[in-house]
Design an enzyme around this catalytic site. Structure first.
Site, PDB file in Angstrom:
ATOM      1  N   VAL A 189      81.163 -19.903 -56.053  1.00  0.00           N
ATOM      2  CA  VAL A 189      80.641 -18.592 -56.427  1.00  0.00           C
ATOM      3  C   VAL A 189      79.128 -18.705 -56.600  1.00  0.00           C
ATOM      4  O   VAL A 189      78.639 -19.619 -57.268  1.00  0.00           O
ATOM      5  CB  VAL A 189      81.270 -18.110 -57.752  1.00  0.00           C
ATOM      6  CG1 VAL A 189      80.691 -16.758 -58.159  1.00  0.00           C
ATOM      7  CG2 VAL A 189      82.776 -18.016 -57.637  1.00  0.00           C
TER       8      VAL A 189
ATOM      9  N   GLU B 146      82.885  -8.586 -63.564  1.00  0.00           N
ATOM     10  CA  GLU B 146      82.043  -7.865 -62.598  1.00  0.00           C
ATOM     11  C   GLU B 146      82.685  -6.548 -62.156  1.00  0.00           C
ATOM     12  O   GLU B 146      82.425  -6.058 -61.056  1.00  0.00           O
ATOM     13  CB  GLU B 146      81.790  -8.765 -61.372  1.00  0.00           C
ATOM     14  CG  GLU B 146      81.246 -10.141 -61.700  1.00  0.00           C
ATOM     15  CD  GLU B 146      79.855 -10.130 -62.330  1.00  0.00           C
ATOM     16  OE1 GLU B 146      79.152  -9.102 -62.236  1.00  0.00           O
ATOM     17  OE2 GLU B 146      79.467 -11.156 -62.916  1.00  0.00           O
TER      18      GLU B 146
ATOM     19  N   GLY C 179      75.802 -17.290 -58.230  1.00  0.00           N
ATOM     20  CA  GLY C 179      75.303 -16.462 -59.317  1.00  0.00           C
ATOM     21  C   GLY C 179      73.831 -16.174 -59.137  1.00  0.00           C
ATOM     22  O   GLY C 179      73.034 -17.092 -58.929  1.00  0.00           O
ATOM     23  N   TYR C 180      73.450 -14.905 -59.215  1.00  0.00           N
ATOM     24  CA  TYR C 180      72.046 -14.511 -59.064  1.00  0.00           C
ATOM     25  C   TYR C 180      71.575 -13.670 -60.244  1.00  0.00           C
ATOM     26  O   TYR C 180      70.402 -13.315 -60.336  1.00  0.00           O
ATOM     27  CB  TYR C 180      71.851 -13.713 -57.764  1.00  0.00           C
ATOM     28  CG  TYR C 180      72.680 -12.445 -57.731  1.00  0.00           C
ATOM     29  CD1 TYR C 180      72.176 -11.263 -58.237  1.00  0.00           C
ATOM     30  CD2 TYR C 180      73.975 -12.453 -57.231  1.00  0.00           C
ATOM     31  CE1 TYR C 180      72.935 -10.110 -58.239  1.00  0.00           C
ATOM     32  CE2 TYR C 180      74.746 -11.308 -57.228  1.00  0.00           C
ATOM     33  CZ  TYR C 180      74.222 -10.137 -57.733  1.00  0.00           C
ATOM     34  OH  TYR C 180      74.997  -9.002 -57.755  1.00  0.00           O
ATOM     35  N   GLY C 181      72.501 -13.340 -61.161  1.00  0.00           N
ATOM     36  CA  GLY C 181      72.168 -12.547 -62.346  1.00  0.00           C
ATOM     37  C   GLY C 181      72.601 -13.309 -63.585  1.00  0.00           C
ATOM     38  O   GLY C 181      72.214 -14.466 -63.784  1.00  0.00           O
TER      39      GLY C 181
END
Length: 195
Positions: free
Chosen positions: A8, A101, A10-12
């Site tokens: 996965v 999410e 993650g960018y936030g």
């Protein structure tokens, strides 16, 4: 037949609050996307009555099509972290992330780039990533920086203050890589810090 790893990106908030059962993590970046505070948050950093703002990934061509006034450079790249999840807990982590999410995010598969031997290349094919597409009901699009900063400064939700989300994310991106730079994120950080 070897099973594909559950990875996965993650960018936030996943950068500073990773998913459970991670067995490996590696920084990397995406091409063809921008990271923008263009998603309303009704369930984490705001409420139904007063939604906060959180980041989403947007395909660069989509962003350009409705955000002609965006002042941020095209050369920014989206850095984040690729998390490999322990296969024994894959189902549990999928359920956890789907719930976390749920406010307008859709699961996509993406390629993650990295620097190997001073060369840019794809380091992970087909990782999973939650993206708030422009057609989801929580997508708010481009807002003037001052308005956006005001909303982030004032908003609070079950996961805490919206401004803490902004500061934690900016701090995490600063630390990811010497090459990581996000002018939109850093502009909001500077604007909020000046209050």
């Amino acid at each position: 037949m070897v099973e594909k790893s559950y990875i996965v990106f993650g960018y936030g908030s996943l950068i500073f609050k990773p998913p459970p059962h991670v067995i490996a993590q590696v920084p990397g970046f995406l091409k063809g996307y921008v990271r923008r505070f263009a998603q309303q948050s009704h369930d984490h950093r705001g409420t139904e009555e007063n939604p906060g703002r959180v980041v989403t990934l947007i395909h660069k061509e989509h962003w350009d099509s409705f955000s002609g006034s965006d002042p941020f450079p095209d050369e920014d790249i989206v850095w984040g972290i690729a998390y490999t999840i322990d296969p024994a807990y894959e189902s549990e982590v999928r359920d956890y992330l789907d719930y976390r999410e749920k406010d307008g995010y859709t699961l996509e598969t993406i390629d993650i780039h990295g620097i190997v031997d001073e060369q840019e290349q794809v380091i992970i094919h087909g990782a999973y990533c939650y993206v708030g597409r422009p057609d989801n009901p929580s997508f708010i699009g481009s807002e003037p920086l001052e308005r956006l900063s005001n909303i982030i400064w004032k908003s609070v939700g079950p996961s805490g203050r919206n401004k803490d989300y902004l500061y934690e994310l900016a701090k995490a991106v600063h630390q990811l890589s010497p090459n990581s730079f996000d002018s939109h994120l850093y502009a909001l950080e500077s604007q909020s810090a000046g209050r």
